[in-house]
Design an enzyme around this catalytic site. Structure first.
Site, PDB file in Angstrom:
ATOM      1  N   HIS A 142      -1.312  47.313 -60.342  1.00  0.00           N
ATOM      2  CA  HIS A 142      -2.429  47.364 -60.752  1.00  0.00           C
ATOM      3  C   HIS A 142      -2.727  48.739 -59.577  1.00  0.00           C
ATOM      4  CE1 HIS A 142      -3.847  44.472 -57.755  1.00  0.00           C
ATOM      5  NE2 HIS A 142      -4.295  44.674 -57.681  1.00  0.00           N
ATOM      6  N   HIS A 166      -5.157  48.834 -57.836  1.00  0.00           N
ATOM      7  CA  HIS A 166      -6.025  48.887 -56.496  1.00  0.00           C
ATOM      8  C   HIS A 166      -5.758  49.008 -54.547  1.00  0.00           C
ATOM      9  CE1 HIS A 166      -8.469  45.127 -58.448  1.00  0.00           C
ATOM     10  NE2 HIS A 166      -9.050  46.611 -58.726  1.00  0.00           N
ATOM     11  N   ASP A 177      -5.233  48.048 -52.279  1.00  0.00           N
ATOM     12  CA  ASP A 177      -3.900  46.998 -50.956  1.00  0.00           C
ATOM     13  C   ASP A 177      -2.761  46.873 -52.056  1.00  0.00           C
ATOM     14  OD1 ASP A 177      -5.830  45.668 -52.907  1.00  0.00           O
ATOM     15  OD2 ASP A 177      -4.775  43.732 -52.674  1.00  0.00           O
ATOM     16  N   HIS A 178      -2.840  47.894 -53.115  1.00  0.00           N
ATOM     17  CA  HIS A 178      -1.526  47.654 -53.951  1.00  0.00           C
ATOM     18  C   HIS A 178      -0.565  49.085 -53.645  1.00  0.00           C
ATOM     19  CE1 HIS A 178      -2.166  43.075 -55.052  1.00  0.00           C
ATOM     20  NE2 HIS A 178      -2.688  43.346 -54.404  1.00  0.00           N
ATOM     21  N   HIS A 228      -6.661  40.465 -64.789  1.00  0.00           N
ATOM     22  CA  HIS A 228      -6.554  41.317 -63.764  1.00  0.00           C
ATOM     23  C   HIS A 228      -8.043  42.044 -63.353  1.00  0.00           C
ATOM     24  CE1 HIS A 228      -7.099  41.364 -59.226  1.00  0.00           C
ATOM     25  NE2 HIS A 228      -6.942  42.563 -58.779  1.00  0.00           N
ATOM     26  N   ASP A 230      -2.152  41.215 -58.489  1.00  0.00           N
ATOM     27  CA  ASP A 230      -2.825  39.464 -58.330  1.00  0.00           C
ATOM     28  C   ASP A 230      -3.489  39.813 -59.720  1.00  0.00           C
ATOM     29  OD1 ASP A 230      -2.845  41.258 -56.030  1.00  0.00           O
ATOM     30  OD2 ASP A 230      -5.641  41.989 -55.741  1.00  0.00           O
ATOM     31  N   HIS A 233      -1.113  36.609 -51.418  1.00  0.00           N
ATOM     32  CA  HIS A 233      -1.949  37.497 -51.026  1.00  0.00           C
ATOM     33  C   HIS A 233      -3.041  36.772 -50.713  1.00  0.00           C
ATOM     34  CE1 HIS A 233      -5.006  40.254 -53.370  1.00  0.00           C
ATOM     35  NE2 HIS A 233      -4.294  40.947 -53.706  1.00  0.00           N
TER      36      HIS A 233
HETATM   37 ZN   LIG Z   1      -4.593  42.682 -54.079  1.00  0.00          ZN
HETATM   38 ZN   LIG Z   2      -6.310  44.139 -57.672  1.00  0.00          ZN
END
Ligand SMILES: [Zn+2]
Ligand SMILES: [Zn+2]
Length: 308
Positions: free
Chosen positions: A61, A63, A65-66, A139, A210, A268
């Site tokens: 996804h 976000h 942090d990915h 998510h 996530d 995570h």
């Molecule tokens: Zn994340």
């Molecule tokens: Zn996320």
């Protein structure tokens, strides 16, 4: 056929001094695959010696942090005169956003970048002996998980029995093992079922990214050898997990049990648990009998065949 997983980044949304944001590297024979690329992923690839020869990047996804590691990683690949194409797989409806990351600051990669949108049940990438499937996760963004699933392997060839039946050592052995019947000099026909055992299952790795606990995780692969699951929180913040569309370690373990997983990697972790991982492990072990671990960045894992 070695299948190796390297955990490049295991942090939650905010990195810590010990943990980089999410990224997992998988090597299978000549194929190198990357799952998510949080900020700093390219430095983790250098630190842990994976190299940059990935052909596919699977994004769970969008976000930060990915995915924030993507622009830097692509820039370095371009500096290295990469020419080989790169396929980026991502959830349906994210192409535009992803494109803006690939072309951040007007950057144009020196090599072809293909974006492939995937949804629940799609085969994102199909190789000779395995495929990578996308599955639905839950998510607060468009999201999918991925499962690398190997084909069944041929059954074992019973050499001794073949010789007893009078099959001469040589090409007839290979024919039988490949599923063809053979005729012997005296006219007897030997069928493959007589000398070849049941097909043996391949290996599989499931990575959720996530998510809240999601039913599709259980169905996407039979008895996965490794399940890498969101375990952002422990029981003390179960309500927060539900609210923020993440899982607790216990929920991850429940999914692992229902999926028949062999091993469970808890990923995570929220930065609030930095240095305090005992609860995660303990709570997961209460509901999952297999091996549970909490990988550090740089942890490598060889996945062996279930019957070896
Ligand atoms: Zn994340
Ligand atoms: Zn996320």
């Amino acid at each position: 056929m070695p299948l190796r997983v390297t955990f490049l980044g295991t942090a939650g949304a905010i990195p810590t001094t010990e943990r980089n944001p999410s990224s997992i590297f998988v090597a299978r024979e000549g194929d190198q695959l990357l799952f998510d690329a949080g900020e700093g992923t390219q430095r983790q690839m250098m630190r842990f010696g994976t190299g940059f020869s990935i052909s596919h990047l699977f994004v769970t996804h969008l976000h930060g942090d990915h995915v924030l590691g993507i622009p830097g990683l692509l820039q370095t690949m371009a500096f290295n005169d990469r020419e080989e194409p790169l396929a980026i797989h991502a959830p349906r409806g994210t192409r535009r956003q992803l494109k803006s990351l690939v072309n951040a600051l007007g950057n144009r990669p020196s090599f072809p970048v293909r974006i492939n949108e995937v949804g629940d049940g799609d085969v994102a990438f199909s190789a000779d002996e395995y495929e990578v499937r996308a599955f639905e996760t839950d998510h607060d963004a468009r999201s999918v998980g991925y499962a690398l699933v190997e084909d069944d392997r041929k059954g074992r060839f019973d050499r001794e029995h073949a010789e007893e039946l009078g099959v001469p050592v040589g090409p007839k052995f290979s024919k039988l093992h490949a599923g063809e019947s053979v005729e012997l000099e005296d006219g007897t026909v030997v069928d493959p079922e007589q000398v070849v055992g049941e097909p043996r299952p391949g290996r599989s790795i499931v990575y959720t990214g996530d998510t809240r606990p999601a039913a599709a995780t259980i169905e996407v692969a039979d008895d996965p050898d490794l399940l890498i699951h969101d375990a952002t929180f422990a029981d003390d913040r179960a309500d927060r997990a539900a609210k923020t569309a993440h899982s607790t370690a216990r929920q991850a373990a429940e999914i692992a049990t229902r999926a028949g997983a062999d091993r469970l990697a808890l990923m995570h972790l929220s930065s609030r648990y930095a240095g305090h991982t005992a609860d995660h492990l303990e709570q997961a072990r209460e509901v999952f009998d297999g091996e549970v671990f909490l990988p550090d960045d740089g942890r490598e894992l060889e996945i062996s065949y279930p019957d070896s």
